[in-house]
Motif scaffolding. Structure first.
Motif, PDB file in Angstrom:
ATOM      1  N   THR A  56       9.005   2.551  -3.017  1.00 20.53           N
ATOM      2  CA  THR A  56       7.934   3.406  -3.350  1.00 20.53           C
ATOM      3  C   THR A  56       8.095   4.086  -4.577  1.00 20.53           C
ATOM      4  O   THR A  56       9.058   4.257  -5.211  1.00 20.53           O
ATOM      5  N   LYS A  57       6.983   4.985  -4.770  1.00 18.77           N
ATOM      6  CA  LYS A  57       7.176   6.040  -6.124  1.00 18.77           C
ATOM      7  C   LYS A  57       8.328   6.916  -5.915  1.00 18.77           C
ATOM      8  O   LYS A  57       9.006   7.212  -7.041  1.00 18.77           O
ATOM      9  N   ARG A  60      12.804   4.422  -5.321  1.00 18.01           N
ATOM     10  CA  ARG A  60      12.872   3.099  -6.038  1.00 18.01           C
ATOM     11  C   ARG A  60      13.945   3.011  -6.811  1.00 18.01           C
ATOM     12  O   ARG A  60      14.415   3.870  -7.466  1.00 18.01           O
TER      13      ARG A  60
END
Length: 129
Positions: A56-57, A60
């Protein structure tokens, strides 16, 4: 007699050439400051390597594996071998410094692992074992 001397000179020349090649093969490469190509692969993931999930943002990570000349060079630089390492034995050696771990396996050669937590920019492990 002249033929014997010529044969001897050729033999000495070949021996010197082979000796020079053998010595050059044993010397480290001269540093020239230029970038070199990499061999290896990478994996992008979230969570942990052992329980990887889609990244995910905010979660990561990237695990890198370097093989070939860089893997060998890093392995040699970070010694000594760990005695109590995963898979340690005569056909498998492991070395570690911080988040960099390197292995040598008889069948596979050298490989080094390093990870990066992308949102924080901090290093992390790049292998499970």
């Amino acid at each position: 007699m002249a033929i014997d001397a010529a044969v001897r000179l050729v033999f000495i020349g070949v021996a010197l050439a082979l000796s020079s090649l053998a010595q050059a093969a044993g010397k480290p490469e001269t540093w020239d400051g230029r970038p070199k190509p990499l061999k290896g692969d990478y994996q992008v993931f979230g969570g942990t390597l052992s329980e990887a999930v889609p990244p995910t943002k905010k979660d990561r990570k990237v695990a890198f594996m370097f093989t070939g000349p860089l893997g060998k060079d890093l392995f040699e630089q970070i010694g000594p071998d760990l005695k109590e390492a995963c898979g340690a034995g005569p056909d498998h050696r492991t070395r570690r410094r911080g988040d960099l771990s390197c292995v040598w396996a008889k069948d596979d050669g050298y490989a080094c692992y390093f990870g990066l937590d992308v949102p924080t920019g901090k290093s992390t492990n790049g292998s499970i074992c």
